[in-house]
Design an enzyme around this catalytic site. Sequence first.
Site, PDB file in Angstrom:
ATOM      1  N   HIS A   1     -38.807  88.807  -1.253  1.00 42.31           N
ATOM      2  CA  HIS A   1     -38.432  87.802  -2.248  1.00 42.31           C
ATOM      3  C   HIS A   1     -39.546  87.453  -3.216  1.00 42.31           C
ATOM      4  O   HIS A   1     -39.456  86.445  -3.909  1.00 42.31           O
ATOM      5  CB  HIS A   1     -38.011  86.506  -1.550  1.00 42.31           C
ATOM      6  CG  HIS A   1     -36.665  86.563  -0.939  1.00 42.31           C
ATOM      7  ND1 HIS A   1     -35.523  86.214  -1.627  1.00 42.31           N
ATOM      8  CD2 HIS A   1     -36.251  86.947   0.284  1.00 42.31           C
ATOM      9  CE1 HIS A   1     -34.479  86.365  -0.847  1.00 42.31           C
ATOM     10  NE2 HIS A   1     -34.892  86.812   0.329  1.00 42.31           N
TER      11      HIS A   1
ATOM     12  N   LYS B   1     -35.905  73.507 -10.905  1.00 42.63           N
ATOM     13  CA  LYS B   1     -36.350  74.506  -9.937  1.00 42.63           C
ATOM     14  C   LYS B   1     -37.571  73.934  -9.248  1.00 42.63           C
ATOM     15  O   LYS B   1     -38.089  72.893  -9.669  1.00 42.63           O
ATOM     16  CB  LYS B   1     -36.695  75.823 -10.624  1.00 42.63           C
ATOM     17  CG  LYS B   1     -37.596  75.636 -11.872  1.00 42.63           C
ATOM     18  CD  LYS B   1     -37.821  76.911 -12.649  1.00 42.63           C
ATOM     19  CE  LYS B   1     -36.643  77.373 -13.456  1.00 42.63           C
ATOM     20  NZ  LYS B   1     -35.986  78.555 -12.914  1.00 42.63           N
ATOM     21  N   ARG B   2     -38.037  74.575  -8.175  1.00 45.43           N
ATOM     22  CA  ARG B   2     -39.268  74.095  -7.554  1.00 45.43           C
ATOM     23  C   ARG B   2     -40.399  74.079  -8.573  1.00 45.43           C
ATOM     24  O   ARG B   2     -40.434  74.903  -9.479  1.00 45.43           O
ATOM     25  CB  ARG B   2     -39.646  74.990  -6.366  1.00 45.43           C
ATOM     26  CG  ARG B   2     -38.841  74.689  -5.128  1.00 45.43           C
ATOM     27  CD  ARG B   2     -39.009  73.259  -4.641  1.00 45.43           C
ATOM     28  NE  ARG B   2     -40.308  73.078  -4.053  1.00 45.43           N
ATOM     29  CZ  ARG B   2     -40.538  72.947  -2.759  1.00 45.43           C
ATOM     30  NH1 ARG B   2     -39.534  72.923  -1.901  1.00 45.43           N
ATOM     31  NH2 ARG B   2     -41.763  72.799  -2.296  1.00 45.43           N
TER      32      ARG B   2
ATOM     33  N   LYS C   1     -43.754  79.330 -12.485  1.00 40.29           N
ATOM     34  CA  LYS C   1     -42.507  79.003 -13.183  1.00 40.29           C
ATOM     35  C   LYS C   1     -42.780  78.322 -14.527  1.00 40.29           C
ATOM     36  O   LYS C   1     -41.932  78.264 -15.397  1.00 40.29           O
ATOM     37  CB  LYS C   1     -41.620  78.124 -12.299  1.00 40.29           C
ATOM     38  CG  LYS C   1     -41.064  78.867 -11.071  1.00 40.29           C
ATOM     39  CD  LYS C   1     -40.242  77.940 -10.187  1.00 40.29           C
ATOM     40  CE  LYS C   1     -39.664  78.607  -8.948  1.00 40.29           C
ATOM     41  NZ  LYS C   1     -38.438  79.387  -9.211  1.00 40.29           N
TER      42      LYS C   1
ATOM     43  N   THR D   1     -32.036  82.353  -9.235  1.00 40.01           N
ATOM     44  CA  THR D   1     -30.590  82.241  -9.131  1.00 40.01           C
ATOM     45  C   THR D   1     -30.100  81.057  -9.948  1.00 40.01           C
ATOM     46  O   THR D   1     -28.938  81.012 -10.333  1.00 40.01           O
ATOM     47  CB  THR D   1     -30.141  82.061  -7.660  1.00 40.01           C
ATOM     48  OG1 THR D   1     -30.936  81.021  -7.070  1.00 40.01           O
ATOM     49  CG2 THR D   1     -30.295  83.346  -6.877  1.00 40.01           C
TER      50      THR D   1
ATOM     51  N   LYS E   1     -26.569  80.426 -12.299  1.00 37.27           N
ATOM     52  CA  LYS E   1     -25.674  79.261 -12.245  1.00 37.27           C
ATOM     53  C   LYS E   1     -25.461  78.685 -13.640  1.00 37.27           C
ATOM     54  O   LYS E   1     -24.342  78.311 -14.008  1.00 37.27           O
ATOM     55  CB  LYS E   1     -26.271  78.176 -11.336  1.00 37.27           C
ATOM     56  CG  LYS E   1     -26.481  78.586  -9.892  1.00 37.27           C
ATOM     57  CD  LYS E   1     -27.332  77.540  -9.150  1.00 37.27           C
ATOM     58  CE  LYS E   1     -27.913  78.081  -7.856  1.00 37.27           C
ATOM     59  NZ  LYS E   1     -29.020  77.242  -7.336  1.00 37.27           N
TER      60      LYS E   1
HETATM   61  C1  LIG Z   1     -30.305  77.482  -7.228  1.00 33.65           C
HETATM   62  C2  LIG Z   1     -31.248  76.483  -6.707  1.00 33.65           C
HETATM   63  C3  LIG Z   1     -32.619  76.761  -6.693  1.00 33.65           C
HETATM   64  C4  LIG Z   1     -33.194  78.055  -7.233  1.00 33.65           C
HETATM   65  O1  LIG Z   1     -33.481  77.872  -8.601  1.00 33.65           O
HETATM   66  P1  LIG Z   1     -34.433  78.883  -9.402  1.00 33.65           P
HETATM   67  O2  LIG Z   1     -34.344  78.392 -10.799  1.00 33.65           O
HETATM   68  O3  LIG Z   1     -33.814  80.237  -9.239  1.00 33.65           O
HETATM   69  O4  LIG Z   1     -35.781  78.774  -8.824  1.00 33.65           O
HETATM   70  C5  LIG Z   1     -33.478  75.804  -6.213  1.00 33.65           C
HETATM   71  N1  LIG Z   1     -33.019  74.612  -5.768  1.00 33.65           N
HETATM   72  C6  LIG Z   1     -31.713  74.305  -5.781  1.00 33.65           C
HETATM   73  C7  LIG Z   1     -31.291  72.960  -5.309  1.00 33.65           C
HETATM   74  C8  LIG Z   1     -30.783  75.224  -6.246  1.00 33.65           C
HETATM   75  O5  LIG Z   1     -29.478  74.906  -6.229  1.00 33.65           O
END
Ligand SMILES: *Cc1c(COP(=O)(O)O)cnc(C)c1O
Length: 850
Positions: free
Chosen positions: A394, A585-586, A591, A695, A699
């Site tokens: 990952h 995101k985190r 990032k 991911t 979304k």
């Molecule tokens: C989808 C999701 C992530 C992943 O987000 P990235 O932008 O791909 O890092 C992290 N936290 C939550 C709560 C999510 O639903």
Amino acid sequence: MQELNQIPGNDPIDEVSGHRTLGPTSTPTHPLATAPVGMPAHSVDGFVREFLHELNTNQGVALSRSSANDQYLALASTVRNYLMARWLETSRRTREAKAKTIGYLSAEYLLGRQLGNALLATDLNEIAEKGLALCGLDLVTLRNQEVEPGLGNGGLGRLAACFIDSLATMDVPCIGYGIRYEYGIFRQTFVDGRQVEETDTWLALGSPWEFPHPEASVQVDFGGHTERYVDADGEERTRWVPSWNVLGVPYNYMVPGYLNGRVNTLRLWSAQATKAFDLQIFNAGDYAQAVRAQTFAENISKVLYPEDSTPQGKELRLQQQYFFVACSLRDFIDNELEEGFDLHNLADRITYQLNDTHPVIAVPELMRLLIDVRGFSWDEAWEVTSKCFNYTCHTLLPEALEVWSTELLGRLLPRHLEIVYRINDQFLAEVDKTFPGDGLRTRRMSIISEYPERGVRMAYLATVAAGKVNGVAALHSQLLRDKVLPDFSELWPDKFTNVTNGVTPRRFVKLANPKLSDLITDAIGPGWLTNLERLKELEPYADDPEFKASFAAVKASNKQRLTALLKTRDDIDLPDGHLLDVMVKRLHEYKRQSLKLLHIVSLYEQVLSGKLPASALTPRTVVFGAKAAPGYRMAKDTIHLINKVAMKVNSAPEVEGRLKVAFPANYNVTLAEKLIPAADLSEQISLAGMEASGTGNMKFALNGALTIGTDDGANVEIRQLVGDKHFFLFGMDEPAVTELGAKGYHPGAYYESNPQLRATLDLILSGHFSDGDPHAFDSVVFNLLHQDRFMALADFQSYVDTQALVEQRYADQDAWTRSAILNVARTGYFSSDRSMRDYLQRIWHTSPML
Ligand SMILES: *Cc1c(COP(=O)(O)O)cnc(C)c1O
């Protein structure tokens, strides 16, 4: 604690004392013994009766005296009851068919709330709404009672949750294995703009979704030493003599397929002290010590480590990993397989997917079970083991690759370390046969690293044992082959493959965006939720004025829903009619939340200094959501800076009505479900070559946000699918990043040569956002200026220029809406159903049950 293990009968329940006994008392003979329980009537009346029954008998209260939590728990039990018969039936059918099962091994599952998904999977939403209304209750209010199980950090844990949803929906037998953390990911609050962590007490009011099975507990050993002995057949064998142990108690959770009658199982393990553990000490007369020992054992599943992509090499974390993996392997072999099953054929019945390196200790554990417990020879055991595992990587960040020191591993799992050494010897012999005399290569490829201390490279161990190794997006898989594991891909080119990640459309389209879902169904008919490529049929509607108007109205309504939520949840006011620009995101340097921040400060600075009239700004609200690992200083400082910039910008009359920054605390799945459907613009701005897939990006696109992004991770594939015109690409690509890195990245040069960048950083350095303290954000700014591994300043100009293009396009609402519709229509590929199909065909070699 040396002799604890020698106490016989580690059963959790005592026969002599008259407590319940383990297992069935006799063979059940009643005709209904193997038949599933009946299902409550699928009608409003039937539902109400069941609900009131649950409230009275399970909660022990009358409706008139019940609390919101009582009502929520009774509602959850009611919905659960509709799934129960299907769950038992699924399990019976799978056993009878001796179908191959996917054993998904993951230390994290970021599930999100369960009730909405269960209502969706049973088609009970309308019935529940009406039934509750008859009781004077409101479904939405009760749904909001649920505390989401936050048993994961971010993308990796959420991916596991999406995958098990898809497998259930595709009628594929799967058991998800993981850890039932008593405290999940911390709850984030802000105090004076700084992140403060609070423990996540998701179990405090009880979880109606779990089914504990203490009678099926598994003993897990740790520590001690190994001994050689000669067995009855004269074979030399090894015995592990552990020094302590704990009990793994399984908790089962339903994983319902969407309207297909299948209910798979997620089995999470909770650590408990074994009876031996405290009896031994208790008999010695030290009650307090016995209780302390109990606490020690239970610590193993106490808390989720909050580091995302930066493992800390902590002993407790290794204990967690071995704990859940040992329970999970034993569970399948002892309980799921029929008596007398020939374990030589294990790979016909289960294929284990290793979600990152966290569960890789399963490889030596299976070897140990087969050799030490089942009497297999080494070669026989390796033959089986090497067919049972596949590994998903990952990351590309070197610091995210787990290495366990041999000192720690040898102390905690001495037998496993021996097995790892032997796997390595055997593997390096193979390398030497293929590349004779290439000593440098054998040293590079060794599973055992020698620097900075002797350790086990878990990614290498996984790669050696796995049938297939996959990355999670096309670019990532390429870089995995070329840069992370090049020697391995040269040795075994066919072992490497790509499976691009996906997200479940049930949660992230249907549940999160019901209005868009209805609009889609009105246009192309039902069925797309389980065949997401059908979204393509929306393409012609991108030029249909009526559809465009409806689509824009859905987006506006989702913004209103978010506005209402943020007002009550965070006391944040979202202005009307703004471009909603979302980065959730985190928080991690790679990032590049700081790049987004520089853009905001740059816009603000230009207005403040009179270079730009406020009226030239496109009204924009930027929403951040991000948790930082509690020990990650830079990330926490960045959160502090974002909050301080937000306070200043939001109260500055100069940009009033034009620029707003919102940072609701505690980003989680529940908030994602409200934020993403409202977004216009999705920020996916990692340094190229750093984000494995992402991911969140998928979304957003599926919910009709346009992406501004680098050529990184799955952004590459999103852009290819939606088309350049409907995606805002900026920044260096991966080869350019590599080239700049080789040449030497000198951020100071960008600062010196770019007046707007300079003005932006100078404004932060002036103390403008920190009540005059010029040093408050030195850590963040100096990092950007002097050592930033993620080259934010190199992409600054390209980023702000591309943001200007975003504004131009947004000014043409019609063109924007058209692009948004095309984003939805063209991203059906990113359903996790498609990811699962790829795994089934190319990695697991199995198919759905008929
Ligand atoms: C989808 C999701 C992530 C992943 O987000 P990235 O932008 O791909 O890092 C992290 N936290 C939550 C709560 C999510 O639903």
